[in-house]
Design a protein around this motif. Structure first.
Motif, PDB file in Angstrom:
ATOM      1  N   GLY A 180      40.570  38.618  50.742  1.00 44.92           N
ATOM      2  CA  GLY A 180      39.155  38.450  51.068  1.00 44.92           C
ATOM      3  C   GLY A 180      38.241  39.459  50.400  1.00 44.92           C
ATOM      4  O   GLY A 180      37.024  39.293  50.421  1.00 44.92           O
ATOM      5  N   ALA A 181      38.813  40.500  49.832  1.00 44.89           N
ATOM      6  CA  ALA A 181      37.994  41.519  49.161  1.00 44.89           C
ATOM      7  C   ALA A 181      37.654  41.070  47.744  1.00 44.89           C
ATOM      8  O   ALA A 181      38.430  40.357  47.096  1.00 44.89           O
ATOM      9  CB  ALA A 181      38.724  42.846  49.129  1.00 44.89           C
ATOM     10  N   ARG A 182      36.499  41.490  47.274  1.00 37.82           N
ATOM     11  CA  ARG A 182      36.065  41.177  45.915  1.00 37.82           C
ATOM     12  C   ARG A 182      35.898  42.485  45.143  1.00 37.82           C
ATOM     13  O   ARG A 182      35.444  43.497  45.692  1.00 37.82           O
ATOM     14  CB  ARG A 182      34.746  40.388  45.952  1.00 37.82           C
ATOM     15  N   LEU A 183      36.259  42.438  43.879  1.00 41.62           N
ATOM     16  CA  LEU A 183      36.297  43.653  43.070  1.00 41.62           C
ATOM     17  C   LEU A 183      35.320  43.576  41.906  1.00 41.62           C
ATOM     18  O   LEU A 183      35.164  42.526  41.281  1.00 41.62           O
ATOM     19  CB  LEU A 183      37.706  43.887  42.515  1.00 41.62           C
ATOM     20  N   VAL A 184      34.715  44.724  41.613  1.00 41.68           N
ATOM     21  CA  VAL A 184      33.943  44.922  40.383  1.00 41.68           C
ATOM     22  C   VAL A 184      34.764  45.881  39.534  1.00 41.68           C
ATOM     23  O   VAL A 184      35.016  47.024  39.935  1.00 41.68           O
ATOM     24  CB  VAL A 184      32.556  45.519  40.682  1.00 41.68           C
ATOM     25  N   THR A 185      35.184  45.439  38.373  1.00 44.70           N
ATOM     26  CA  THR A 185      36.129  46.243  37.600  1.00 44.70           C
ATOM     27  C   THR A 185      35.773  46.230  36.115  1.00 44.70           C
ATOM     28  O   THR A 185      34.748  45.651  35.706  1.00 44.70           O
ATOM     29  CB  THR A 185      37.562  45.727  37.825  1.00 44.70           C
ATOM     30  N   MET A 186      36.612  46.880  35.320  1.00 41.51           N
ATOM     31  CA  MET A 186      36.360  46.961  33.887  1.00 41.51           C
ATOM     32  C   MET A 186      36.563  45.602  33.224  1.00 41.51           C
ATOM     33  O   MET A 186      37.296  44.746  33.729  1.00 41.51           O
ATOM     34  CB  MET A 186      37.297  47.988  33.243  1.00 41.51           C
ATOM     35  N   ASP A 187      35.918  45.404  32.067  1.00 39.38           N
ATOM     36  CA  ASP A 187      36.098  44.157  31.341  1.00 39.38           C
ATOM     37  C   ASP A 187      37.508  44.100  30.748  1.00 39.38           C
ATOM     38  O   ASP A 187      38.235  45.095  30.742  1.00 39.38           O
ATOM     39  CB  ASP A 187      35.036  44.014  30.250  1.00 39.38           C
ATOM     40  N   GLU A 188      37.898  42.953  30.259  1.00 37.38           N
ATOM     41  CA  GLU A 188      39.285  42.744  29.838  1.00 37.38           C
ATOM     42  C   GLU A 188      39.703  43.663  28.693  1.00 37.38           C
ATOM     43  O   GLU A 188      40.878  44.007  28.563  1.00 37.38           O
ATOM     44  CB  GLU A 188      39.496  41.279  29.451  1.00 37.38           C
ATOM     45  N   ALA A 189      38.762  44.080  27.863  1.00 36.43           N
ATOM     46  CA  ALA A 189      39.104  44.987  26.765  1.00 36.43           C
ATOM     47  C   ALA A 189      39.600  46.335  27.280  1.00 36.43           C
ATOM     48  O   ALA A 189      40.342  47.032  26.601  1.00 36.43           O
ATOM     49  CB  ALA A 189      37.890  45.193  25.856  1.00 36.43           C
ATOM     50  N   PHE A 190      39.204  46.688  28.507  1.00 36.57           N
ATOM     51  CA  PHE A 190      39.628  47.948  29.111  1.00 36.57           C
ATOM     52  C   PHE A 190      40.533  47.690  30.318  1.00 36.57           C
ATOM     53  O   PHE A 190      40.614  48.498  31.233  1.00 36.57           O
ATOM     54  CB  PHE A 190      38.410  48.772  29.541  1.00 36.57           C
ATOM     55  N   GLY A 191      41.214  46.553  30.308  1.00 34.77           N
ATOM     56  CA  GLY A 191      42.054  46.177  31.435  1.00 34.77           C
ATOM     57  C   GLY A 191      43.249  47.073  31.662  1.00 34.77           C
ATOM     58  O   GLY A 191      43.857  47.038  32.734  1.00 34.77           O
ATOM     59  N   GLY A 192      43.602  47.880  30.677  1.00 32.23           N
ATOM     60  CA  GLY A 192      44.747  48.771  30.843  1.00 32.23           C
ATOM     61  C   GLY A 192      44.389  50.140  31.361  1.00 32.23           C
ATOM     62  O   GLY A 192      45.260  51.020  31.459  1.00 32.23           O
ATOM     63  N   MET A 193      43.128  50.364  31.714  1.00 31.26           N
ATOM     64  CA  MET A 193      42.723  51.679  32.205  1.00 31.26           C
ATOM     65  C   MET A 193      43.385  51.977  33.549  1.00 31.26           C
ATOM     66  O   MET A 193      43.657  51.069  34.341  1.00 31.26           O
ATOM     67  CB  MET A 193      41.206  51.768  32.314  1.00 31.26           C
ATOM     68  N   PRO A 194      43.642  53.254  33.842  1.00 36.49           N
ATOM     69  CA  PRO A 194      44.397  53.605  35.056  1.00 36.49           C
ATOM     70  C   PRO A 194      43.787  53.081  36.347  1.00 36.49           C
ATOM     71  O   PRO A 194      44.517  52.667  37.250  1.00 36.49           O
ATOM     72  CB  PRO A 194      44.396  55.142  35.022  1.00 36.49           C
ATOM     73  N   VAL A 217      26.546  50.006  35.538  1.00 37.56           N
ATOM     74  CA  VAL A 217      26.410  48.608  35.934  1.00 37.56           C
ATOM     75  C   VAL A 217      27.339  48.314  37.109  1.00 37.56           C
ATOM     76  O   VAL A 217      26.943  47.650  38.087  1.00 37.56           O
ATOM     77  CB  VAL A 217      26.713  47.674  34.748  1.00 37.56           C
ATOM     78  N   GLN A 218      28.566  48.781  37.046  1.00 36.28           N
ATOM     79  CA  GLN A 218      29.503  48.587  38.150  1.00 36.28           C
ATOM     80  C   GLN A 218      28.944  49.168  39.444  1.00 36.28           C
ATOM     81  O   GLN A 218      29.048  48.559  40.517  1.00 36.28           O
ATOM     82  CB  GLN A 218      30.844  49.244  37.827  1.00 36.28           C
ATOM     83  N   ALA A 219      28.357  50.381  39.354  1.00 36.91           N
ATOM     84  CA  ALA A 219      27.804  51.026  40.544  1.00 36.91           C
ATOM     85  C   ALA A 219      26.661  50.198  41.131  1.00 36.91           C
ATOM     86  O   ALA A 219      26.550  50.043  42.361  1.00 36.91           O
ATOM     87  CB  ALA A 219      27.326  52.429  40.193  1.00 36.91           C
ATOM     88  N   THR A 220      25.802  49.662  40.272  1.00 39.36           N
ATOM     89  CA  THR A 220      24.681  48.848  40.749  1.00 39.36           C
ATOM     90  C   THR A 220      25.186  47.561  41.405  1.00 39.36           C
ATOM     91  O   THR A 220      24.671  47.132  42.447  1.00 39.36           O
ATOM     92  CB  THR A 220      23.734  48.518  39.586  1.00 39.36           C
ATOM     93  N   LEU A 221      26.190  46.925  40.808  1.00 36.73           N
ATOM     94  CA  LEU A 221      26.775  45.725  41.398  1.00 36.73           C
ATOM     95  C   LEU A 221      27.384  46.030  42.762  1.00 36.73           C
ATOM     96  O   LEU A 221      27.215  45.265  43.727  1.00 36.73           O
ATOM     97  CB  LEU A 221      27.837  45.147  40.459  1.00 36.73           C
ATOM     98  N   CYS A 222      28.080  47.146  42.842  1.00 34.54           N
ATOM     99  CA  CYS A 222      28.694  47.558  44.110  1.00 34.54           C
ATOM    100  C   CYS A 222      27.617  47.804  45.162  1.00 34.54           C
ATOM    101  O   CYS A 222      27.730  47.360  46.309  1.00 34.54           O
ATOM    102  CB  CYS A 222      29.540  48.807  43.877  1.00 34.54           C
ATOM    103  N   ARG A 223      26.554  48.493  44.789  1.00 33.27           N
ATOM    104  CA  ARG A 223      25.474  48.810  45.726  1.00 33.27           C
ATOM    105  C   ARG A 223      24.808  47.550  46.263  1.00 33.27           C
ATOM    106  O   ARG A 223      24.346  47.501  47.411  1.00 33.27           O
ATOM    107  CB  ARG A 223      24.439  49.686  45.021  1.00 33.27           C
ATOM    108  N   ASN A 224      24.789  46.525  45.434  1.00 32.62           N
ATOM    109  CA  ASN A 224      24.149  45.275  45.851  1.00 32.62           C
ATOM    110  C   ASN A 224      25.119  44.281  46.475  1.00 32.62           C
ATOM    111  O   ASN A 224      24.776  43.109  46.676  1.00 32.62           O
ATOM    112  CB  ASN A 224      23.435  44.647  44.652  1.00 32.62           C
ATOM    113  N   GLY A 225      26.352  44.719  46.765  1.00 30.95           N
ATOM    114  CA  GLY A 225      27.277  43.899  47.522  1.00 30.95           C
ATOM    115  C   GLY A 225      28.167  42.974  46.727  1.00 30.95           C
ATOM    116  O   GLY A 225      28.842  42.121  47.309  1.00 30.95           O
ATOM    117  N   ALA A 226      28.215  43.132  45.397  1.00 34.40           N
ATOM    118  CA  ALA A 226      29.052  42.239  44.590  1.00 34.40           C
ATOM    119  C   ALA A 226      30.536  42.493  44.823  1.00 34.40           C
ATOM    120  O   ALA A 226      31.355  41.585  44.638  1.00 34.40           O
ATOM    121  CB  ALA A 226      28.724  42.406  43.104  1.00 34.40           C
ATOM    122  N   GLY A 227      30.903  43.707  45.212  1.00 32.44           N
ATOM    123  CA  GLY A 227      32.308  43.995  45.452  1.00 32.44           C
ATOM    124  C   GLY A 227      32.607  45.474  45.415  1.00 32.44           C
ATOM    125  O   GLY A 227      31.713  46.312  45.191  1.00 32.44           O
TER     126      GLY A 227
END
Length: 283
Positions: A180-194, A217-227
């Motif tokens: 049920g949780a939604r994630l805001v994460t790195m794009d696929e080019a950086f999918g191997g980041m720790p 951008v990730q922080a702003t999405l998180c602040r606005n409830g995207a995940g």
């Protein structure tokens, strides 16, 4: 004859006693007396008469005093000139760093640097690309990967801790689940980041809501409830509308490195910038 010994001589001549001269220089009286005797022996002259009222200069001492005062004035003038030159440093420096690091970590330090050295123009390039010092694309680079180029001088600058964040007041997921949780994460080019790997392991049932290669951008999405988003603490802790999520294990942190081309190491404006950045940020 050492200039430091002549400074000692001047202190005694001006203060009138060995003890007062020693206190003015932050030395002990025995050290003062020992070094005065060594100076007199090296010159082959007695510089002071020791009287009940204190130290009185001999004729030889008076001759030394006149020269020592001129030497002192030259030394002080040199210090003033060098200090003035330091304040008047000018020119151009180009820095490169990631977007979030430039905005939230480097920018306050660069503002302080600009106040100290108003004639140095600093250009900060925030880019995910690793700009080349060898090709002079930048004068100073801050990045999370160590430098391996043989013509680059580098050092570890600081270790950055990361946290998982969620919009304040939202329901926190449980470690090992994440349904049920939604994630805001790195794009696929950086999918191997720790932190991406860490999220997949701790919240295997969570779904990807948004991706971005920009931490702001990730922080702003998180602040606005995207995940939920894993963010560096200097960024995440500065945002009032999000809060940390404790899954019992912190996300992996990252070491940050600073480097510059070895041909630049004697450049005064570069040294001034490096000194301030290291003083304010290094850990």
């Amino acid at each position: 004859m050492e200039w430091s010994d002549l400074k000692l001589f001047l202190a005694i001549a001006r203060q009138g006693t060995l003890g007062a001269g020693a206190r003015s220089l932050g030395l002990t009286q025995p050290t003062m007396g020992r070094r005065l005797r060594a100076l007199e022996i090296s010159l082959g002259q007695t510089l002071f008469q020791r009287t009940a009222d204190g130290f009185v200069m001999t004729d030889e001492g008076a001759a030394v005093f006149a020269h020592a005062e001129r030497m002192e004035e030259e030394a002080l003038g040199l210090e003033r000139e060098l200090a003035g030159q330091s304040r008047q440093l000018s020119g151009f420096l180009r820095l490169s760093s990631s977007e979030w690091f430039g905005a939230h970590v480097l920018a306050p330090v660069l503002a302080e640097f600009s106040l100290r050295y108003p004639k140095i123009v600093v250009e900060l390039l925030t880019d995910s690309r690793l700009l080349s010092l060898s090709r002079r694309e930048a004068d100073v680079v801050v990045r999370i990967a160590p430098f391996t180029e043989p013509d680059v001088i580098s050092r570890k600058l600081l270790h950055i801790d990361y946290r998982l964040y969620i919009r304040r007041g939202a329901e926190h997921p449980k470690a090992g689940d994440g349904a049920g949780a939604r994630l805001v994460t790195m794009d696929e080019a950086f999918g191997g980041m720790p932190d991406v790997t860490w999220l997949a392991r701790l919240l295997p049932k969570a779904e990807i809501a948004m991706r971005s290669n920009n931490r702001d951008v990730q922080a702003t999405l998180c602040r606005n409830g995207a995940g939920l988003a894993v963010l560096p603490r200097p960024l995440g802790d500065s945002i009032a509308d999000i809060e940390p999520v404790d899954l019992g294990e912190a996300p992996p942190g990252r070491d940050t490195w600073i480097g510059y081309h070895r041909d630049m190491k004697r450049q005064a404006r570069l040294r001034a910038l490096l000194n301030l950045v290291i003083e304010r940020l290094a850990n």
